[in-house]
Design an enzyme around this catalytic site. Structure first.
Site, PDB file in Angstrom:
ATOM      1  N   HIS A  97       2.117 -11.766   6.882  1.00  0.00           N
ATOM      2  CA  HIS A  97       3.154 -12.379   6.041  1.00  0.00           C
ATOM      3  C   HIS A  97       2.591 -12.701   4.653  1.00  0.00           C
ATOM      4  O   HIS A  97       3.227 -12.428   3.631  1.00  0.00           O
ATOM      5  CB  HIS A  97       3.644 -13.707   6.644  1.00  0.00           C
ATOM      6  CG  HIS A  97       4.313 -13.606   7.959  1.00  0.00           C
ATOM      7  ND1 HIS A  97       3.914 -14.364   9.037  1.00  0.00           N
ATOM      8  CD2 HIS A  97       5.369 -12.867   8.388  1.00  0.00           C
ATOM      9  CE1 HIS A  97       4.697 -14.103  10.070  1.00  0.00           C
ATOM     10  NE2 HIS A  97       5.582 -13.182   9.706  1.00  0.00           N
ATOM     11  N   SER A 142       3.055 -13.025  14.730  1.00  0.00           N
ATOM     12  CA  SER A 142       3.000 -14.440  15.106  1.00  0.00           C
ATOM     13  C   SER A 142       2.841 -14.599  16.604  1.00  0.00           C
ATOM     14  O   SER A 142       2.131 -15.505  17.075  1.00  0.00           O
ATOM     15  CB  SER A 142       4.258 -15.170  14.631  1.00  0.00           C
ATOM     16  OG  SER A 142       4.289 -15.231  13.224  1.00  0.00           O
ATOM     17  N   LYS A 150      15.455 -21.145  20.374  1.00  0.00           N
ATOM     18  CA  LYS A 150      14.096 -20.624  20.416  1.00  0.00           C
ATOM     19  C   LYS A 150      13.104 -21.778  20.585  1.00  0.00           C
ATOM     20  O   LYS A 150      13.269 -22.839  20.004  1.00  0.00           O
ATOM     21  CB  LYS A 150      13.810 -19.876  19.106  1.00  0.00           C
ATOM     22  CG  LYS A 150      12.662 -18.924  19.181  1.00  0.00           C
ATOM     23  CD  LYS A 150      12.636 -18.032  17.950  1.00  0.00           C
ATOM     24  CE  LYS A 150      11.474 -17.070  18.008  1.00  0.00           C
ATOM     25  NZ  LYS A 150      11.365 -16.279  16.798  1.00  0.00           N
ATOM     26  N   ARG A 200       5.549  -3.139  10.072  1.00  0.00           N
ATOM     27  CA  ARG A 200       4.241  -2.876  10.672  1.00  0.00           C
ATOM     28  C   ARG A 200       4.179  -1.510  11.338  1.00  0.00           C
ATOM     29  O   ARG A 200       3.113  -0.905  11.408  1.00  0.00           O
ATOM     30  CB  ARG A 200       3.910  -3.929  11.732  1.00  0.00           C
ATOM     31  CG  ARG A 200       3.710  -5.319  11.183  1.00  0.00           C
ATOM     32  CD  ARG A 200       3.560  -6.303  12.292  1.00  0.00           C
ATOM     33  NE  ARG A 200       4.826  -6.305  13.061  1.00  0.00           N
ATOM     34  CZ  ARG A 200       5.112  -7.140  14.035  1.00  0.00           C
ATOM     35  NH1 ARG A 200       4.237  -8.026  14.416  1.00  0.00           N
ATOM     36  NH2 ARG A 200       6.272  -7.092  14.652  1.00  0.00           N
TER      37      ARG A 200
END
Length: 153
Positions: A17, A127, A41, A90
Site C-alpha cells: 500500500h 494485509s 468484518k 498484485r
C-alpha cells in the site's frame, strides 16, 4: 485539481500500500486514503489504530489525507469531489476482480479507476498475510511501514 481516493480496510497498511501511494503522488494533487468501515468484518486493528498507522506513515506529505467512510466508495468520491479511484494490482486475479468494479463505477458515476502495478518487491504482500504472520508471532517487520512497527511493538 486531480483528486484520487485510495480505498481499503488497511488492516494493517502494508509496504505494498505504502509503495502504491508514494508512486501515485506525482499523478495527483491530493490522495485521500479512505479507510472503509464494514460492521460485518472483524478487524485485527481498531479503526483508530489503522488511521494512525497511515497518518504517521505520511505525516510529512501534505498531499495525503486520511479519512474513514461507510457505504459505496463512489458515493464517498462524489462527496469528496474526487475524480479518480486509485487501486494497486498484485496479480491477474486482482485485475479481474478490480476490472469489473471499475467498469461498474465508470458506468454508474463516470469516476475513473487508475491502476498501478505493485512493485515486484511487494507484490506478494497482503494485509491478510501480515495478520497471519502477526498471529503466529512471525517477523512481520519487513512487510509493513515503520509506522506500523513502532505502534504495535
Amino acid at each position: 485539481m486531480r483528486k484520487a481516493v485510495f480505498p481499503g480496510s488497511f488492516d494493517p497498511i502494508t509496504n505494498g500500500h505504502y509503495d502504491i501511494i508514494n508512486r501515485a503522488l506525482p499523478l495527483f494533487d491530493e490522495i485521500i486514503v479512505a479507510i472503509g468501515v464494514n460492521s460485518d468484518k472483524k478487524y485485527m486493528f481498531s479503526l483508530e489504530q489503522r488511521k494512525k498507522f497511515i497518518e504517521d506513515a505520511f505525516k510529512d506529505e501534505p498531499k495525503i489525507k486520511v479519512v474513514t467512510y461507510e457505504g459505496l466508495t463512489t458515493d464517498f468520491c462524489i462527496k469528496q469531489n474526487a475524480q479518480f479511484i486509485l487501486r494497486g494490482l498484485r496479480n491477474p486475479a486482482d485485475f479481474e476482480f478490480e476490472k469489473a468494479i471499475a467498469h461498474t463505477n465508470r458506468f454508474l458515476t463516470k469516476i475513473e479507476t487508475v491502476f498501478l502495478l505493485t512493485a515486484a518487491s511487494t507484490s506478494f504482500i497482503s494485509s491478510s498475510i501480515v495478520r497471519d504472520v502477526l498471529r503466529n508471532k512471525g517477523d512481520y517487520t519487513k512487510l509493513v511501514p515503520a509506522s506500523v512497527r513502532v505502534n504495535i511493538e
